[in-house]
Design a protein around this motif. Structure first.
Motif, short mmCIF file in Angstrom:
data_model
loop_
_atom_site.label_atom_id
_atom_site.label_comp_id
_atom_site.label_asym_id
_atom_site.label_seq_id
_atom_site.Cartn_x
_atom_site.Cartn_y
_atom_site.Cartn_z
N ALA A 1 0.81 -1.21 0.00
CA ALA A 1 0.00 0.00 0.00
C ALA A 1 0.85 1.27 0.00
CB ALA A 1 -0.93 0.00 1.22
N ASN A 2 2.02 1.20 0.58
CA ASN A 2 2.87 2.39 0.71
C ASN A 2 4.07 2.38 -0.23
OD1 ASN A 2 1.86 3.96 3.30
ND2 ASN A 2 1.77 1.77 3.80
N ASN A 3 4.06 1.40 -1.17
CA ASN A 3 5.16 1.30 -2.15
C ASN A 3 6.51 1.31 -1.42
OD1 ASN A 3 6.28 1.03 -4.71
ND2 ASN A 3 6.46 3.25 -4.99
N ALA A 4 6.63 0.49 -0.41
CA ALA A 4 7.82 0.49 0.44
C ALA A 4 9.04 -0.04 -0.29
CB ALA A 4 7.56 -0.34 1.70
N ALA A 5 10.17 0.59 -0.02
CA ALA A 5 11.43 0.11 -0.56
C ALA A 5 11.97 -1.05 0.27
CB ALA A 5 12.46 1.23 -0.60
N LEU A 6 11.68 -0.98 1.57
CA LEU A 6 12.22 -1.99 2.48
C LEU A 6 11.19 -2.43 3.51
CD1 LEU A 6 15.68 -0.36 3.42
CD2 LEU A 6 15.32 -2.24 1.80
N ILE A 7 11.33 -3.67 3.94
CA ILE A 7 10.63 -4.17 5.12
C ILE A 7 11.71 -4.56 6.13
CG2 ILE A 7 9.27 -6.07 6.09
CD1 ILE A 7 7.77 -6.20 3.42
N GLY A 8 11.59 -4.04 7.36
CA GLY A 8 12.53 -4.41 8.41
C GLY A 8 11.84 -5.27 9.45
N LEU A 9 12.36 -6.46 9.68
CA LEU A 9 11.74 -7.41 10.61
C LEU A 9 12.65 -7.64 11.81
CD1 LEU A 9 10.49 -10.13 8.10
CD2 LEU A 9 9.19 -8.22 9.04
N SER A 10 12.03 -7.71 12.98
CA SER A 10 12.77 -7.94 14.22
C SER A 10 12.21 -9.15 14.94
CB SER A 10 12.67 -6.71 15.13
OG SER A 10 13.27 -6.95 16.38
N ALA A 11 13.12 -9.92 15.57
CA ALA A 11 12.71 -11.05 16.42
C ALA A 11 13.79 -11.26 17.47
CB ALA A 11 12.51 -12.31 15.59
N GLY B 1 16.77 -8.45 11.69
CA GLY B 1 17.69 -8.21 12.79
C GLY B 1 17.13 -8.75 14.09
N GLY B 2 17.99 -8.87 15.07
CA GLY B 2 17.60 -9.39 16.38
C GLY B 2 18.75 -10.16 17.00
N ALA B 3 18.65 -10.37 18.28
CA ALA B 3 19.77 -10.97 19.02
C ALA B 3 20.13 -12.35 18.51
CB ALA B 3 19.41 -11.03 20.50
N TRP C 1 21.01 -8.53 6.80
CA TRP C 1 20.78 -8.60 8.24
C TRP C 1 21.72 -7.64 8.93
CZ3 TRP C 1 23.96 -10.87 12.24
CH2 TRP C 1 25.25 -11.22 11.79
N SER C 2 21.36 -7.27 10.15
CA SER C 2 22.21 -6.35 10.90
C SER C 2 22.22 -6.74 12.37
CB SER C 2 21.71 -4.91 10.76
OG SER C 2 20.45 -4.76 11.36
N THR C 3 23.29 -6.34 13.03
CA THR C 3 23.45 -6.68 14.45
C THR C 3 22.99 -5.56 15.37
OG1 THR C 3 25.72 -5.85 14.32
CG2 THR C 3 25.39 -8.22 13.98
N ASP C 4 22.86 -4.33 14.85
CA ASP C 4 22.45 -3.21 15.69
C ASP C 4 21.86 -2.11 14.81
OD1 ASP C 4 24.64 -1.46 14.74
OD2 ASP C 4 25.93 -2.78 15.91
N ALA C 5 21.43 -1.02 15.45
CA ALA C 5 20.74 0.05 14.72
C ALA C 5 21.64 0.75 13.72
CB ALA C 5 20.18 1.06 15.73
N VAL D 1 21.02 0.93 9.58
CA VAL D 1 20.96 2.14 8.76
C VAL D 1 21.87 2.01 7.54
CG1 VAL D 1 21.55 4.58 8.69
CG2 VAL D 1 20.25 3.68 10.62
N LYS D 2 23.08 1.55 7.76
CA LYS D 2 24.03 1.40 6.65
C LYS D 2 23.52 0.40 5.63
CE LYS D 2 28.19 2.79 9.15
NZ LYS D 2 29.56 2.42 9.58
N LEU D 3 22.91 -0.69 6.12
CA LEU D 3 22.33 -1.68 5.21
C LEU D 3 21.19 -1.07 4.41
CD1 LEU D 3 21.99 -4.61 4.20
CD2 LEU D 3 20.57 -5.04 6.24
N ALA D 4 20.31 -0.32 5.09
CA ALA D 4 19.17 0.30 4.41
C ALA D 4 19.65 1.30 3.35
CB ALA D 4 18.27 1.00 5.43
N GLN D 5 20.67 2.08 3.67
CA GLN D 5 21.21 3.04 2.70
C GLN D 5 21.77 2.32 1.48
OE1 GLN D 5 23.95 5.08 5.40
NE2 GLN D 5 22.74 6.95 5.21
N ARG D 6 22.49 1.25 1.71
CA ARG D 6 23.09 0.51 0.58
C ARG D 6 22.03 -0.10 -0.32
NH1 ARG D 6 24.49 -4.75 0.27
NH2 ARG D 6 24.35 -5.07 2.53
N LEU D 7 20.95 -0.62 0.28
CA LEU D 7 19.93 -1.30 -0.51
C LEU D 7 19.00 -0.32 -1.23
CD1 LEU D 7 18.94 -4.19 1.94
CD2 LEU D 7 20.32 -4.36 -0.15
N THR D 8 18.99 0.94 -0.84
CA THR D 8 18.08 1.90 -1.47
C THR D 8 18.81 2.91 -2.36
OG1 THR D 8 18.18 3.29 0.53
CG2 THR D 8 16.33 1.74 0.33
N GLN D 9 20.09 2.77 -2.51
CA GLN D 9 20.84 3.70 -3.37
C GLN D 9 20.54 3.45 -4.85
OE1 GLN D 9 24.92 3.18 -2.19
NE2 GLN D 9 24.78 4.70 -0.55
#
Length: 805
Positions: free
Chosen positions: A734-744, A772-774, A789-793, A797-805
């Motif tokens: 619905a929002n034409n999202a570039a990314l989905i971020g999932l946490s567990a 991401g998640g522990a 995937w990422s280990t922290d916030a 951010v760096k991952l999101a920037q790379r994937l949306t460039q």
């Protein structure tokens, strides 16, 4: 069974049980369902797991109550009743052959200023849970897998308020520190101040990696310890379920190393089974416990969430910065009367940059309600600085309010011989693990001679001993009276210092400037008195760190007392010293500030330092100077948060500093956003849908990632926690999202991440899924087909920037 405390001093090694989550899942626990709630439906399974661990040789069975707080149960059942029932099951299985440890896990909430919950609220939540466990027959209270020092302290305080059972507390560390920046040594310092009977670490690592944690806290360790490692790190099995691959024998081989590092209790955490505990017990056999032998002889340790300040005869003299005190400060008084803290923050910053390891905090001024304002200022300061505080007030209620808001072991200034003062504040300091200054004054008459002072001190020490207050919490004020009216005053003070050191083993402190009142060249007298007092045993002193002579005397005396190895610190500060009249001069004082923001613009520096209160005024100055809103964002705010990210990754900053800087940047954005839209500079932002997966109610990590993504220009839509894959993908579409971020957070719920990845593929969306998640690993990410995937916030951010460039 004997009282649990009775075995803490014997020479045996004892064994905890192992993991529950993955074991229960293998016995029918549905993915995403709370083990505690399921335990009410299937008590037979819980009973069976307890019995299997008992048969494997466990001396301590852990209750199925780790997530049994009101916060985790979400109102589905009565927390007291659930915890009582689960504890009764463990008690019934243990009988008289094993101890029962009431498992108390994190609530999923941060206390203020990191989160929205007050410390009192957190303690009340834990009291409710612990009361159920106590009434169910627990032998000890076991706080485990805690990652924030404040929450760990809340468990201890709640337990002390509910019962007299022994308390064990375990923290989980990510390398050198916990999530919120507490090192293993600072954790031990704080827990020992609180009188915790058993200190440990669990989760986060396999046994081999956990060795580093046990080594890190040994220098000041006096308390029995325990270690409960995972069976390696989580991986995906062939059926897509998470598993821990370290088999029992290799696990036992590595866990046996805990014995050499002083562990008295050994158990297992995620992925371990009765077979792991059986193997560990067989490997260790009848080995005897090696008692901790501390190498650091500090008499007292103050702590914040991230810093320990040892005080003692073999440690450097500690300056307690005196500037946050309204006496003689019109601007500070005016601000405190308005409930403002700008001047207090300025004094804190200056004193920290000048090398003060501890800050005294006093708000005693006309028309100021200390009971309300002191805890507010304490909260404000701990949100911005890691330096331990000294809570200073003549009002016991104000001191207590300050203690309720502090995350570590502050200094309390002070407890005098005034009737009822020790009886009121002493138990509070014991409860909160807060060291205090013992002030040898009774009534209005000042004790002039050392003999008079020592008599008062001896009486107060007797009262403290009767109240069960340990000596580690007591530092004596040697009492500086002015030599202009009492010529012998300095000698009497030094006699008190020597007696406290030689006869009682107690550290001393003093209000340094009192000695010179009414005389010329006061700094000359103060600095000389400091040197001779340090030789007599003085360990700390309350003073203004912005004094060249005081700093010079301190560092020179440290060299002469052989407490500055190879005069390293002295040479660093005074290699270009030229002498002078005592005024601050280049190379002669730590007034050469340690600030690392000197070349930054004021706005960028405010982001780096987390100056949330001052950022708007600085932004206004730039706008009034004709700087465009876009330039402020691109040239000041973004570079500032990049510096913060680098500091976080290098472990110079931890979560509290990251959050403070991110919130500071958000304040600036609120002001600039309308201007950016007017100028057409806001532009289209990449949309990110954020959610914690179905069955998982943990959202701390996700919330932090959301905040950081917003600061980097992403349009974040946060769906919250326990969100089904269908809802997540529908929002992305619905929002034409570039990314989905999932946490567990849990191994039992991380498998739900794959549901979203598959659904995105089925719908033919170009949206990329990051996770991401522990418990998340690169191997898991690849296996389910996520984009990263990422280990922290910061990494997210760096991952999101790379994937949306």
């Amino acid at each position: 069974m004997p009282d649990f405390r009775s075995i803490l001093d014997d020479d045996r090694i004892y064994f905890f049980d192992g993991g529950y989550g993955t074991l229960l899942q293998s016995r029918g626990l549905p993915a995403g369902l709370s083990p505690e709630l399921w335990g009410l439906e299937r008590p037979d399974v819980i009973r069976g797991v307890h019995q299997d661990y008992l048969d494997a040789g466990a001396n301590v069975l852990t209750t199925n109550t780790f997530g049994g707080s009101r916060c985790k149960l979400d109102g589905e059942v009565d927390p007291y009743a659930l915890n009582k029932t689960m504890t009764e099951i463990a008690r019934d299985v243990a009988g008289d052959t094993a101890f029962v440890a009431a498992s108390i896990g994190p609530t999923g909430h941060f206390v203020q200023p990191l989160g929205d919950m007050t410390f009192r609220e957190l303690v009340d939540i834990y009291k409710e849970q612990i009361k159920g466990c106590v009434d169910g027959g627990a032998d000890l209270i076991l706080g485990e897998t805690h990652f924030d020092l404040a929450e760990a302290r809340a468990v201890v305080i709640a337990a002390r308020l509910v019962c007299d059972l022994p308390v064990a507390l375990s923290m989980t560390f990510e390398g050198p520190a916990s999530l919120t920046g507490t090192s293993p040594l600072t954790f031990v310092d704080t827990m020992q101040n609180m009188g915790v009977e058993l200190i440990g670490t669990n989760c986060s690592a396999g046994p081999e990696q956990m060795h580093d944690t046990l080594r890190a806290w040994q220098s000041r360790l006096e308390t029995p310890t325990f270690a409960e490692a995972n069976a390696g790190l989580p991986e995906l099995d062939d059926d897509g379920n998470t598993s821990f691959r370290l088999p029992p024998e290799p696990f036992a081989e590595q866990a046996a190393g805990f014995v050499e590092l002083g562990a008295k209790f050994i158990g297992g955490c995620c992925g371990t089974t009765p077979d792991h505990i059986r193997a560990v017990r067989a490997k260790i056999g009848d080995a005897q416990w090696k008692r901790p032998q501390k190498t650091d002889t500090a008499q007292m340790v103050l702590t914040s969430r991230a810093v320990s300040v040892p005080i003692g005869f073999d440690h450097a003299g500690v300056i307690i910065g005196e500037r946050i005190n309204p006496t003689g400060k019109k601007q500070l008084i005016a601000e405190l009367q308005e409930g403002l803290f700008t001047e207090a923050h300025r004094f804190a910053t200056e004193q920290i940059e000048l090398g003060a390891p501890v800050l005294d905090v006093n708000v005693g001024a006309p028309m100021v309600n200390e009971v309300e304002l002191l805890p507010e200022l304490v909260t404000s300061l701990i949100g911005r600085f890691t330096t331990p505080l000294s809570i200073d007030s003549n009002d016991p209620k104000a001191v207590e309010a300050g203690l309720w808001n502090y995350p570590g072991s502050p200094l309390v200034n002070s407890i005098s011989g005034e009737p009822g003062k020790m009886e009121t504040l002493g138990p509070l300091c014991k409860l909160f693990g807060a060291p205090f200054i013992l002030l040898p004054i009774v009534g209005k008459k000042l004790p002039v001679t050392a003999k008079e002072r020592l008599e008062v001190i001896a009486d107060l020490l007797a009262k403290a001993e009767k109240l069960g207050i340990p000596k580690r919490l007591i530092m004596v004020d040697a009492l500086a009276l002015t030599v202009s009216s009492k010529p012998e005053a300095a000698r009497h003070s030094m006699d008190v210092m020597r007696h406290c050191r030689d006869e009682w083993g107690l550290p001393t402190t003093i209000g340094l400037s009192n000695i010179s009142f009414g005389l010329p060249a006061r700094e000359l007298l103060n600095s000389t008195f400091l040197s001779v007092s340090m030789v007599s045993g003085l360990c700390s002193f309350i003073a203004n760190p912005n004094s060249a002579r005081i700093q010079e005397a301190l560092h020179a005396t440290e060299v002469l007392l052989n407490r500055d190895a190879q005069a390293e610190k002295y040479i660093e500060k005074y290699s270009d010293w030229t002498g002078g009249d005592g005024a601050a001069q280049s190379g002669s004082t730590p007034a050469k500030k340690n600030s690392d923001t000197g070349d930054m613009s004021p706005v960028q520096a405010a982001v780096v330092k987390g100056n949330k209160d001052g950022i708007l005024a600085l932004v206004e100055i730039e706008l009034e100077a004709g700087i465009s809103a876009m330039k402020v964002v691109n040239d000041m705010l973004i570079p500032g948060i990049l510096v913060v990210g680098d500091k976080y990754e290098s472990k110079e900053y931890f979560l509290p500093q990251l959050l403070q800087s991110a919130e500071t940047m958000q304040e600036a954005f609120k002001r600039l956003q309308p201007l950016l839209e007017e100028d057409g500079g806001a532009g289209d932002k990449p949309v990110v849908i954020m959610a914690t997966v179905e069955g998982d109610i943990h959202d701390i990590g996700k919330n932090i990632v959301c905040l950081m993504l917003k600061n980097y220009g992403f349009d974040v839509i946060d769906l919250g926690k326990d969100v089904p894959a269908e809802t997540i993908v529908a929002a992305a579409e619905a929002n034409n999202a570039a990314l989905i971020g999932l946490s567990a957070l849990m191994t039992t719920t991380m498998v739900r991440m794959e549901d979203t990845v598959k659904l995105v593929e089925e719908r033919g969306l170009e949206t990329k899924v990051i996770i991401g998640g522990a418990v998340v690993t690169e191997k898991f990410c690849t296996a389910i087909g996520a984009a990263g995937w990422s280990t922290d916030a910061v990494a997210a951010v760096k991952l999101a920037q790379r994937l949306t460039q």
